[in-house]
Scaffold this motif. Structure first.
Motif, PDB file in Angstrom:
ATOM      1  N   VAL A 455     -52.832 -52.776  59.123  1.00 13.84           N
ATOM      2  CA  VAL A 455     -53.154 -54.101  58.678  1.00 13.84           C
ATOM      3  C   VAL A 455     -54.460 -54.668  59.478  1.00 13.84           C
ATOM      4  CG1 VAL A 455     -50.822 -54.663  57.844  1.00 13.84           C
ATOM      5  CG2 VAL A 455     -51.571 -54.845  60.140  1.00 13.84           C
ATOM      6  N   LYS A 456     -55.083 -55.709  58.914  1.00 21.26           N
ATOM      7  CA  LYS A 456     -56.046 -56.438  59.722  1.00 21.26           C
ATOM      8  C   LYS A 456     -56.205 -57.836  59.252  1.00 21.26           C
ATOM      9  CE  LYS A 456     -60.997 -55.642  61.154  1.00 21.26           C
ATOM     10  NZ  LYS A 456     -62.177 -54.682  61.112  1.00 21.26           N
ATOM     11  N   THR A 457     -56.812 -58.598  60.486  1.00 21.48           N
ATOM     12  CA  THR A 457     -57.189 -60.025  60.276  1.00 21.48           C
ATOM     13  C   THR A 457     -58.351 -60.074  60.836  1.00 21.48           C
ATOM     14  OG1 THR A 457     -54.557 -60.726  60.323  1.00 21.48           O
ATOM     15  CG2 THR A 457     -56.317 -62.180  60.906  1.00 21.48           C
ATOM     16  N   VAL A 458     -59.096 -60.788  59.944  1.00 23.96           N
ATOM     17  CA  VAL A 458     -60.622 -61.239  60.320  1.00 23.96           C
ATOM     18  C   VAL A 458     -60.805 -62.589  60.360  1.00 23.96           C
ATOM     19  CG1 VAL A 458     -62.959 -61.094  59.736  1.00 23.96           C
ATOM     20  CG2 VAL A 458     -61.620 -59.006  59.381  1.00 23.96           C
ATOM     21  N   LEU A 459     -61.136 -63.279  61.350  1.00 20.16           N
ATOM     22  CA  LEU A 459     -61.158 -64.728  61.300  1.00 20.16           C
ATOM     23  C   LEU A 459     -62.813 -65.046  61.592  1.00 20.16           C
ATOM     24  CD1 LEU A 459     -57.980 -65.351  63.300  1.00 20.16           C
ATOM     25  CD2 LEU A 459     -58.247 -65.495  60.893  1.00 20.16           C
ATOM     26  N   GLN A 460     -63.265 -65.881  60.962  1.00 21.66           N
ATOM     27  CA  GLN A 460     -64.454 -66.436  61.268  1.00 21.66           C
ATOM     28  C   GLN A 460     -64.833 -67.783  60.918  1.00 21.66           C
ATOM     29  OE1 GLN A 460     -67.873 -64.916  58.513  1.00 21.66           O
ATOM     30  NE2 GLN A 460     -69.390 -65.139  60.258  1.00 21.66           N
ATOM     31  N   GLU A 461     -65.539 -68.505  62.258  1.00 26.20           N
ATOM     32  CA  GLU A 461     -65.632 -70.016  62.243  1.00 26.20           C
ATOM     33  C   GLU A 461     -67.269 -70.156  62.133  1.00 26.20           C
ATOM     34  OE1 GLU A 461     -63.288 -72.041  64.823  1.00 26.20           O
ATOM     35  OE2 GLU A 461     -61.445 -71.145  64.039  1.00 26.20           O
ATOM     36  N   ILE A 462     -67.692 -70.884  61.625  1.00 23.89           N
ATOM     37  CA  ILE A 462     -69.409 -71.219  61.664  1.00 23.89           C
ATOM     38  C   ILE A 462     -69.546 -72.636  61.395  1.00 23.89           C
ATOM     39  CG2 ILE A 462     -71.597 -71.053  60.391  1.00 23.89           C
ATOM     40  CD1 ILE A 462     -70.761 -68.344  59.535  1.00 23.89           C
ATOM     41  N   ALA A 496     -55.878 -58.037  55.373  1.00 26.28           N
ATOM     42  CA  ALA A 496     -56.049 -56.802  54.704  1.00 26.28           C
ATOM     43  C   ALA A 496     -55.143 -55.996  54.974  1.00 26.28           C
ATOM     44  CB  ALA A 496     -57.333 -56.489  55.067  1.00 26.28           C
ATOM     45  N   GLY A 497     -54.900 -54.964  54.288  1.00 25.16           N
ATOM     46  CA  GLY A 497     -53.741 -54.000  54.448  1.00 25.16           C
ATOM     47  C   GLY A 497     -54.092 -52.897  53.580  1.00 25.16           C
ATOM     48  N   TYR A 498     -53.824 -51.399  54.246  1.00 23.88           N
ATOM     49  CA  TYR A 498     -54.453 -50.180  53.468  1.00 23.88           C
ATOM     50  C   TYR A 498     -53.500 -49.368  53.493  1.00 23.88           C
ATOM     51  CZ  TYR A 498     -55.585 -48.063  57.743  1.00 23.88           C
ATOM     52  OH  TYR A 498     -55.580 -47.354  58.841  1.00 23.88           O
ATOM     53  N   LEU A 499     -53.396 -48.232  52.780  1.00 25.87           N
ATOM     54  CA  LEU A 499     -52.604 -47.074  52.505  1.00 25.87           C
ATOM     55  C   LEU A 499     -53.309 -45.923  52.151  1.00 25.87           C
ATOM     56  CD1 LEU A 499     -49.789 -45.569  52.978  1.00 25.87           C
ATOM     57  CD2 LEU A 499     -49.212 -46.140  50.702  1.00 25.87           C
ATOM     58  N   SER A 500     -53.496 -44.737  52.889  1.00 32.18           N
ATOM     59  CA  SER A 500     -54.488 -43.583  52.429  1.00 32.18           C
ATOM     60  C   SER A 500     -53.842 -42.447  52.656  1.00 32.18           C
ATOM     61  CB  SER A 500     -55.801 -43.657  52.987  1.00 32.18           C
ATOM     62  OG  SER A 500     -55.760 -43.436  54.293  1.00 32.18           O
ATOM     63  N   ALA A 501     -54.186 -41.320  52.020  1.00 30.91           N
ATOM     64  CA  ALA A 501     -53.643 -40.018  52.299  1.00 30.91           C
ATOM     65  C   ALA A 501     -54.436 -38.932  52.110  1.00 30.91           C
ATOM     66  CB  ALA A 501     -52.391 -39.875  51.622  1.00 30.91           C
ATOM     67  N   THR A 502     -54.414 -37.944  53.097  1.00 31.62           N
ATOM     68  CA  THR A 502     -55.487 -36.691  52.929  1.00 31.62           C
ATOM     69  C   THR A 502     -54.312 -35.415  52.803  1.00 31.62           C
ATOM     70  OG1 THR A 502     -57.019 -37.785  54.506  1.00 31.62           O
ATOM     71  CG2 THR A 502     -57.150 -35.285  54.129  1.00 31.62           C
ATOM     72  N   PHE A 503     -54.818 -34.774  51.741  1.00 30.40           N
ATOM     73  CA  PHE A 503     -53.758 -33.596  51.317  1.00 30.40           C
ATOM     74  C   PHE A 503     -54.517 -32.678  50.392  1.00 30.40           C
ATOM     75  CE2 PHE A 503     -53.302 -37.045  48.081  1.00 30.40           C
ATOM     76  CZ  PHE A 503     -53.608 -36.564  47.037  1.00 30.40           C
ATOM     77  N   PRO A 504     -54.134 -31.353  50.338  1.00 32.42           N
ATOM     78  CA  PRO A 504     -54.799 -30.443  49.549  1.00 32.42           C
ATOM     79  C   PRO A 504     -54.065 -30.395  48.222  1.00 32.42           C
ATOM     80  CG  PRO A 504     -53.005 -29.432  50.877  1.00 32.42           C
ATOM     81  CD  PRO A 504     -53.229 -30.831  51.333  1.00 32.42           C
ATOM     82  N   LEU A 505     -54.929 -29.996  47.241  1.00 35.39           N
ATOM     83  CA  LEU A 505     -54.497 -30.136  45.686  1.00 35.39           C
ATOM     84  C   LEU A 505     -54.935 -28.790  45.179  1.00 35.39           C
ATOM     85  CD1 LEU A 505     -53.247 -32.067  43.536  1.00 35.39           C
ATOM     86  CD2 LEU A 505     -55.550 -33.076  43.147  1.00 35.39           C
ATOM     87  N   PHE A 506     -54.109 -28.342  44.283  1.00 36.74           N
ATOM     88  CA  PHE A 506     -54.246 -27.039  43.429  1.00 36.74           C
ATOM     89  C   PHE A 506     -54.753 -25.874  44.359  1.00 36.74           C
ATOM     90  CE2 PHE A 506     -54.990 -30.661  40.132  1.00 36.74           C
ATOM     91  CZ  PHE A 506     -53.831 -30.524  39.800  1.00 36.74           C
ATOM     92  N   HIS A 507     -54.531 -25.950  45.641  1.00 35.52           N
ATOM     93  CA  HIS A 507     -54.946 -24.849  46.272  1.00 35.52           C
ATOM     94  C   HIS A 507     -56.722 -24.571  46.740  1.00 35.52           C
ATOM     95  CE1 HIS A 507     -51.085 -23.549  46.622  1.00 35.52           C
ATOM     96  NE2 HIS A 507     -50.947 -23.447  44.837  1.00 35.52           N
ATOM     97  N   PHE A 508     -57.304 -25.504  45.978  1.00 36.69           N
ATOM     98  CA  PHE A 508     -58.785 -25.453  46.235  1.00 36.69           C
ATOM     99  C   PHE A 508     -59.352 -26.771  46.487  1.00 36.69           C
ATOM    100  CE2 PHE A 508     -59.967 -27.158  42.073  1.00 36.69           C
ATOM    101  CZ  PHE A 508     -59.133 -26.450  41.361  1.00 36.69           C
ATOM    102  N   LEU A 509     -58.806 -27.860  46.173  1.00 34.80           N
ATOM    103  CA  LEU A 509     -59.320 -29.269  46.524  1.00 34.80           C
ATOM    104  C   LEU A 509     -58.838 -29.807  47.869  1.00 34.80           C
ATOM    105  CD1 LEU A 509     -59.833 -30.799  42.915  1.00 34.80           C
ATOM    106  CD2 LEU A 509     -61.470 -30.072  44.325  1.00 34.80           C
ATOM    107  N   ASN A 510     -59.581 -30.841  48.423  1.00 38.53           N
ATOM    108  CA  ASN A 510     -59.219 -31.434  49.501  1.00 38.53           C
ATOM    109  C   ASN A 510     -59.298 -32.920  48.955  1.00 38.53           C
ATOM    110  OD1 ASN A 510     -58.714 -29.548  51.533  1.00 38.53           O
ATOM    111  ND2 ASN A 510     -60.937 -29.382  51.640  1.00 38.53           N
TER     112      ASN A 510
END
Length: 821
Positions: A455-462, A496-510
């Motif tokens: 998660v992330k917070t961005v605060l900007q004051e101008i 903001a919030g995010y979710l990601s994954a890294t994994f192999p697929l079908f033995h030939f794709l990353n």
């Protein structure tokens, strides 16, 4: 583009099937760390030998995180050998490969205990590295940029282009998110060109052009992200470097100091630069047509004397109280400014229906403008390694506070009396505070399967104040104009919030897949202005496959956002040229970019490499500068006649289709050639003109050749060309720049002297820009003084020492500067 992409996908399918039928996909992975500090060991050599024959069958070099991966191994029993200067060699004797992935997890290297009087560590990364989501340009041996600034280095980065005015594009898109050491800074919000011109090239370790940012990255920047990584030194002891450049156009200097003992490191730097005063002649020739059909011919001919200066300083530390904990902090101060002053002769004629002048007035204008910012940045980063290998918690806090300022002054007088009759002066000091707080967590599920979230917070004051004064001839003085003066407050919050994954697929794709959600809330205090809050879901998806013989293919999709920066929203009107007014637009909506990239990478055994990419970028609510001519224009209680007003507008939809080819070829052992070609077709649907469509093709080409001479001498040449391109309102000019450089190293390569020459055969670069609207045509010619010569000196200091480590109970290698610092 569609036939090209379809053909490339077919080739990928065929190649994958062929590879799967003929070669094992087994691989060995692991991480190399320092046994004393638990920090990654970068550029360590990892060799794989057959256990029976002792023959080396494959190998790799660890990356910046200490990770290595060796692919295309057949089943069998192997021995893994790890070696890096300053450490004891280590071997893992019996490694049985029978499945797809063998994970050796973390392997520690013990510092060498050999007794040496003095050692210089030499080693360097490849100048260009093509990674799955980015291109890394390592500046160690970039000698044609050694006397320059960050803008000069950026010209060398594949898929990045920089024009004469310092405007930067990534894959043809100017909306780029800039970071320094992975962190944002308020210095980029006021004037990006000034900020990049304030960083000497000698301070830069590498530049990352992140063309396919994953969900972990902020969504800001439809063009992608450029991360400028400054030099540091992680070797033990006391060491540092000093660089000094003197030239006919640019002068700069920098000092780096590093101290490291056991698990604590401290670094400090200072750099300053100055672009010397230079005179830039310019001409504007335009004809405007009023609704009545009357025409006005305006001819402006004059010059501007321009100069720029700035300095940066900072101090940082990193401390590892245990092998599982790391604390990193830094604080820096930045200051830069620019100023221009000039005289312009103006002839304005009213034309009859036959185009003949019926009345003419001659005007002399004296004008000046200034801009700059003072800013402080600070950050604190805590990294916690948990039980599992690769399980990590990362907490980051960073903040910056800047005080941007812009001002102008102009006064006009009629010839030949030279009596002032009109003028304006204005200034807009402001404050820009940004705070970023993020928490990131990575968790390995099983071998090759990692989940990341955060998660992330961005605060900007101008805040900004515009103080405008108008010249009154009757009083012969500038009088405050409350109707033009104002106060602006701008408050933006991003969650903001995010979710990601890294994994192999079908033995030939990353696969690396993720999604990021950002909620943006903006409050603005400006008359008749309201900005509603909005939400954005930002997906990212990358498929990649590694072939034998150091080949890889990737297909990436990312969605990005371009929110308006301070310089874009500030409605301050710059009247230094009252016939051509520039201002901001507080009503700008965010631009949304959908980016596709199909890339092929090949590394050759002789050290060469090539990268081919097919690119498609689609921007909705596309933001571009837009010019409108007004026969009369009211600002406060002052009326201006025959005025063009330029600000940034949401135009409509832009389609960028392109192909990029970059590579490095070692012709012979002493001669290396690097090049980059990019061709882009730009198609813009302008909704401000009822869907009018404009098309333009632009091609960019650069070539760098370096030749290694005996006795540690090297020659280098660099050329950069960008063709002209049609825009939504005219034409942008072509550009050609070239550099030559020579460097001699001595004192065991710890010192060097260099000579540089930029465009030595032409004093000026002529830039002709045309703007066409429904009621006027303007041709602007600017002669930019670009020829320069320079000399640079560099010195690195520090040596290896061996002292008894109290806590660890063994000897530790202490300090030495590496060849690339």
């Amino acid at each position: 583009m569609k036939p090209l992409i379809a053909t490339a996908l077919l080739l990928l399918f065929v190649r994958i099937n062929a590879s799967g039928q003929s070669k094992s996909n087994a691989k060995i992975i692991g991480n190399i760390t320092d046994a004393a500090t638990s920090k990654p060991v970068e550029y360590a050599s990892v060799g794989i030998s057959d256990q029976l024959t002792n023959r080396v069958v494959n190998g790799a070099v660890t990356d910046s995180s200490g990770y290595f991966e060796i692919n295309d191994l057949a089943a069998g029993t192997f021995m893994v050998n790890i070696d890096f200067i300053g450490y004891e060699k280590k071997s893992v004797q019996i490694v049985v490969v029978s499945g797809k992935v063998v994970n050796l997890h973390t392997i520690t290297l013990a510092p060498s205990v050999k007794t040496l009087a003095e050692v210089t560590v030499t080693g360097q990364a490849a100048i260009v590295e093509n990674q799955i989501d980015k291109i890394v340009y390592n500046t160690a041996n970039d000698i044609t940029s050694q006397a320059g600034v960050a803008l000069d280095v950026l010209k060398k980065v594949p898929q990045v282009s920089v024009d004469i005015d310092g405007n930067v594009e990534l894959q043809g898109n100017p909306n780029v998110r800039f970071l320094i050491n992975g962190k944002p800074s308020s210095v980029f919000g006021n004037s990006l060109t000034d900020a990049l011109a304030s960083i000497p090239a000698s301070q830069i370790k590498s530049i990352e052009a992140i063309t396919s940012p994953g969900a972990k990255y902020d969504a800001q920047g439809t063009g992608g992200i450029i991360n400028i990584i400054l030099k540091d030194n992680r070797l033990l002891g006391v060491n540092g470097s000093a660089n000094l450049t003197a030239g006919t156009r640019l002068e700069n200097g920098s000092v780096n100091l590093n101290f490291r003992k056991n698990n604590f490191g401290l670094n400090a730097f200072f750099s300053g630069n100055k672009q010397l005063n230079s005179r830039t002649p310019s001409t504007q020739d335009r004809i405007s047509t009023e609704p009545s059909g009357n025409q006005t011919h305006l001819l402006q001919n004059g010059y501007q004397d321009f100069q720029r200066s700035g300095y940066r300083s900072g101090i940082g530390f990193d401390w590892s109280p245990s092998k599982k904990d790391n604390l990193i902090g830094a604080i820096g101060y930045n200051s830069f400014s620019n100023a221009s002053r000039g005289i312009t002769n103006i002839t304005q004629s009213a034309l009859n229906e036959n185009g003949m002048p019926v009345s003419t007035s001659d005007i002399l204008r004296n004008s000046s403008s200034q801009g700059g910012i003072n800013a402080v940045d600070w950050s604190l980063n805590y990294i916690k390694k948990l039980k599992k290998d690769g399980q990590e918690l990362n907490v980051m806090y960073s903040s910056s506070f800047g005080k941007p300022r812009n001002s102008y002054n102009q006064v006009q007088s009629l010839a030949p009396e030279r009596v002032s009759y009109a003028g304006t002066t204005g200034s807009t000091p402001g404050n820009d505070k940004q705070t970023n707080i993020s928490i990131d967590y990575s968790h390995p599920i099983k071998k090759g399967f990692v989940i990341e979230t955060g998660v992330k917070t961005v605060l900007q004051e101008i805040s900004s104040v515009a103080d405008i004064q108008v010249f009154r001839p009757s009083q012969n003085a500038y009088i405050p104009d409350p109707a033009q003066s104002y106060r602006l407050g701008y408050n933006m919050k991003i969650y903001a919030g995010y979710l990601s994954a890294t994994f192999p697929l079908f033995h030939f794709l990353n696969v690396k897949a993720g999604a990021r959600f950002e909620h943006t809330d903006v409050k603005i205090t400006y008359p008749n202005t309201s900005i509603p809050s909005y939400n954005n879901l930002v997906p990212s998806l990358i498929f990649s496959h590694n072939f034998k013989d150091e080949q890889s293919l990737k297909l990436a999709f990312t969605r990005r956002i371009e929110r308006a920066e301070y310089r874009d929203i500030n409605p301050f009107m710059n009247l230094s040229d009252p016939y051509n007014i520039t201002t901001g637009n507080p009503l700008l909506k965010p631009e949304i970019g959908n980016n596709f990239e199909l890339g092929y990478n090949k590394t050759f055994k002789n050290g060469g490499n090539i990268y081919l990419a097919l690119i498609e970028r689609i921007n909705t609510d596309d933001v571009k500068p837009y010019t409108v001519l007004y026969p009369t224009y009211l600002i406060g209680d002052s009326t201006y006649v025959n005025v063009s007003v330029t600000n940034r507008q949401n135009i409509g939809v832009e389609y960028n289709s392109g192909v990029s080819v970059s590579g490095s070829i070692p012709i012979i052992s002493q001669l290396n050639v690097r090049g980059n070609v990019m061709v882009t077709q730009k198609r813009v649907v302008n909704n401000l003109l009822d869907g009018n469509v404009s098309n333009g093709i632009n091609w960019r080409f650069n070539l760098n050749a370096s030749y290694q001479l005996p006795k540690d001498m090297i020659l280098e040449g660099f050329g950069n060309y960008s063709s002209a391109i049609n825009t939504i309102q005219g034409k942008r000019p072509q550009q050609l720049t070239y550099n030559f450089a020579f460097r001699k190293q001595f004192h065991h390569k710890n010192a060097s002297i260099g000579l540089t020459a930029t465009n030595p055969f032409t004093k000026y670069i002529s830039q002709v820009t045309t703007i066409r609207t429904a009621n006027y045509v303007s041709t602007n010619t600017v002669l930019i003084p670009y020829r320069s010569f320079g000399v640079s000196l560099a010195y690195k200091f520090g040596k290896l020492e061996f002292k008894k480590g109290k806590e660890q109970g063994n000897d530790f290698l202490h300090s030495a500067p590496s060849s690339d610092n």
